[in-house]
Design a protein around this motif. Sequence first.
Motif, PDB file in Angstrom:
ATOM      1  N   THR A   1       0.788  -1.332  -0.095  1.00 42.52           N
ATOM      2  CA  THR A   1       0.056   0.117  -0.004  1.00 42.52           C
ATOM      3  C   THR A   1       0.998   1.388   0.105  1.00 42.52           C
ATOM      4  O   THR A   1       0.422   2.415  -0.053  1.00 42.52           O
ATOM      5  CB  THR A   1      -0.827  -0.147   1.140  1.00 42.52           C
TER       6      THR A   1
ATOM      7  N   ASP B   1      -2.745   6.025  -1.948  1.00 43.89           N
ATOM      8  CA  ASP B   1      -3.301   6.943  -0.851  1.00 43.89           C
ATOM      9  C   ASP B   1      -3.882   6.043  -0.030  1.00 43.89           C
ATOM     10  O   ASP B   1      -4.438   4.746   0.020  1.00 43.89           O
ATOM     11  CB  ASP B   1      -4.523   7.791  -1.404  1.00 43.89           C
ATOM     12  N   SER B   2      -4.202   6.846   1.309  1.00 44.69           N
ATOM     13  CA  SER B   2      -4.305   5.862   2.536  1.00 44.69           C
ATOM     14  C   SER B   2      -6.023   5.232   2.383  1.00 44.69           C
ATOM     15  O   SER B   2      -5.976   4.094   2.817  1.00 44.69           O
ATOM     16  CB  SER B   2      -4.514   6.864   3.743  1.00 44.69           C
ATOM     17  N   GLU B   3      -6.832   5.839   1.673  1.00 42.82           N
ATOM     18  CA  GLU B   3      -8.073   5.224   1.292  1.00 42.82           C
ATOM     19  C   GLU B   3      -7.872   3.954   0.751  1.00 42.82           C
ATOM     20  O   GLU B   3      -8.273   2.886   1.227  1.00 42.82           O
ATOM     21  CB  GLU B   3      -8.995   6.506   0.518  1.00 42.82           C
ATOM     22  N   THR B   4      -7.205   4.243  -0.368  1.00 41.47           N
ATOM     23  CA  THR B   4      -7.053   2.958  -1.397  1.00 41.47           C
ATOM     24  C   THR B   4      -6.287   1.908  -0.388  1.00 41.47           C
ATOM     25  O   THR B   4      -6.512   0.572  -0.685  1.00 41.47           O
ATOM     26  CB  THR B   4      -6.466   3.290  -2.596  1.00 41.47           C
TER      27      THR B   4
ATOM     28  N   LYS C   1      -6.218   1.101   2.604  1.00 37.40           N
ATOM     29  CA  LYS C   1      -6.894   0.558   3.641  1.00 37.40           C
ATOM     30  C   LYS C   1      -7.520  -0.502   2.790  1.00 37.40           C
ATOM     31  O   LYS C   1      -7.833  -2.115   3.359  1.00 37.40           O
ATOM     32  CB  LYS C   1      -7.830   1.696   4.103  1.00 37.40           C
ATOM     33  N   LYS C   2      -8.248  -0.143   1.641  1.00 35.75           N
ATOM     34  CA  LYS C   2      -9.127  -1.203   0.767  1.00 35.75           C
ATOM     35  C   LYS C   2      -8.207  -2.324   0.482  1.00 35.75           C
ATOM     36  O   LYS C   2      -8.499  -3.442   0.700  1.00 35.75           O
ATOM     37  CB  LYS C   2      -9.611  -0.368  -0.351  1.00 35.75           C
TER      38      LYS C   2
ATOM     39  N   ASN D   1      -7.394  -4.583   3.408  1.00 33.17           N
ATOM     40  CA  ASN D   1      -8.785  -5.357   4.040  1.00 33.17           C
ATOM     41  C   ASN D   1      -8.815  -6.572   2.970  1.00 33.17           C
ATOM     42  O   ASN D   1      -9.410  -7.673   3.435  1.00 33.17           O
ATOM     43  CB  ASN D   1     -10.152  -4.584   3.753  1.00 33.17           C
TER      44      ASN D   1
END
Lengths: 224, 471
Positions: A170, A174-177, A179-180, A183
């Motif tokens: 990661t 970006d932090s959003e992506t 995280k996905k 997960n």
Amino acid sequence: MLKVKSLSKEYNSGEHILKAANNISFNVDDGEFVSLVGKSGSGKSTLLLLLGALDKPTSGSIVVDGEDLAKKSDRELVRYRCLKLGYVFQSFYLVPNLTALENAMLPMEFAGLATNERKERAQYILEQVGISGDKINRRPGKLSGGEQQRVAIARALANKPKLILADEPTGNLDSETGKKIFNLLKELSRSENTTIIVATHDNNIAAKTDRKLTIVDGQLKQDK
Amino acid sequence: MASLIRGFKNAFRSGIRTVAIVIILGVSIGLSLTMLVARQAVDNKISAVKSSIGNTVSIQPAGFNSYSAINNSLTVSQLADLIKIPNVTAVNETLTERLTTIGSTDLSFGLQSTNSSNATTSLSSPVKLNLKRHLFKAGGGLFFSGGGSSSIPTNFSLPITIIGTSNSQNINGQSLTLEQGNYFSPSSNSDLAIISSNMASKNNLKVGSTFQSYNVNFKVTGIYLSANNGALGNAAIVPLSVEQSLSGQSGDVTAAEIFVNSIDNLSSVTSAIQKELGSNVNVTNAIEDANTEVSPLNSVKTISLYSVIGAIIAGGIIILLTMIIVARERRKEIGIFKAIGASNLKIVSQFAAESSTLTLLGAVVGILIVILAGNPMTKFLVSNSTTAGTVGNGRFSRLGSFGGGAGGRFVSGGRGVGGVLRSNITNVHAVIGWDVLLYGILAVIIISVIGSVGIALVISKVRPAEIMRTD
Ligand SMILES: Nc1ncnc2c1ncn2[C@@H]1O[C@H](COP(=O)(O)OP(=O)(O)OP(=O)(O)O)[C@@H](O)[C@H]1O
Ligand SMILES: [Mg+2]
């Protein structure tokens, strides 16, 4: 699943010898989701390359499923990387002139699966990681960073490996992506009982794993 | 299979480079195939020349090449025992004379028969020639009896060659095909003649008509086509015994042709004859002649062989270097392939498919080149080597000269072979057949294999760990 014992890797950079891995020992159980944390230059990538049999240790042993990597022939190591291992790289490392689908099919080709089977399974995993529709026929250059990393993960999963090594998967997102993607990996380790070792800078991510290994200057400092 | 398809596609990854490499390879393959075609054509020519010559040994008095007077000649009794030599099947004897034509008062250099004061004929010249041209072709055999004048008459009649022969079907090793009429029998001593079609038309002669020579009327029994009998284009052929008695040379012959049962026995028979006749007689066989005549062709063969090897090696080096560059450029890709479980063999076969695709395209260009350049190149090589190799050769000169030798009895060449060869040797035609395509494929395979070795060298050295670092 994995037994690492007194593992060392020395780099000889001119005058002094650098111990990028210094007498590291630890075990990992089947289905465990482990994070590898440490500062830049601490030796995370070095350790993963050794575990992936992409580099050879100076000393020490790595035993995967009861088999010592050091005792395997080159052919057997090729099979190990092909069938047992899925490797996710920080900078994706997709083959630029192949489509997402073709990239995801590659490991199955090396494993000797028939074309139809390869295509079917690649489409299925790509869908699992969220790549579908016309995107599967795009080349990496026409996918976003997050999409490329998903394709890379799909490729790592292609041969249903028991061990996934992910080197900052990661880090470039970006932090959003990020995280996905994280997960996604976590779900996999649960549903397929896949053993996963993830190297990361990000303590938030590390906190969500079953276990955290901290490396400082090539030495294993903390295991919890 | 998938890796081969990938390799095929990769061949077109960089358009300009693909075009450049295909052109360079095409030229190299085209050159090597052109050389092969030339080599084949020359090879065919050599065997055709050799087989057309046949199994004969020629016998002539020593010194026939010099234009000084020749005093020694062969005799029928000398040759009588030759038929007893093992493997000899026939002995053909000829007596050749050159006669001037009547009415050529302004010609001081037409030859007179020394042995016969009445050596005249009623024949007029069959062909009017531009003397100047033939002077140079004659290779140095011509000079003028007068010595003072160097001007060349424009209105010049050829002397007529009269050949007495023991076998009218084969003159000096050259078989004679009649257009009209019949051969005369070997034992004939009637005043019969077979003449060339040129001579027949110039002098209004037909089968059954007569002409005068040695003050005797000869009856024409047969006519042969001049065009097909180059060396005999200007001759009248009469029975040997008739010629011997009319020219006052009973028992003499100027040349003999010995027929041998097999080409393999030629050299043994040749040495047996030489032993029998002694050193005053030149004994040669057609194979030796053929070898001399085809020697420039052999050099074309050698040149083309080296060119083939050179061009294939050059093609191999081109593809080798190209693939090393390509593989190095794609080190990272190779590292990725290895990291995700590809064997070296898989990667090598992918790159081999890429280099084979380039080489195959090169071969297509090469075959186009050979179709365009095969024949011109063959002709160029052959004409260059034959002009260097054979001008001034004494055997040709003797056949080409027709005016020289003041005073001495003129002995014409015993055999037509040299002249026939001379006119045909440069007429080599390249044929581009399926085998050329086969050679092309062979070249592709060789070059591709060389290319793959280079790729394998690079690939085996790529270590994934290193590649993963270079970011
Ligand atoms: N081929 C090499 N030769 C010499 N030294 C090397 C080599 N590869 C790595 N190193 C050194 O080994 C140490 C460990 O490097 P490594 O890449 O494992 O660190 P890392 O923890 O993955 O860092 P980052 O978080 O920046 O990726 C570093 O000091 C690096 O400079
Ligand atoms: Mg790293």
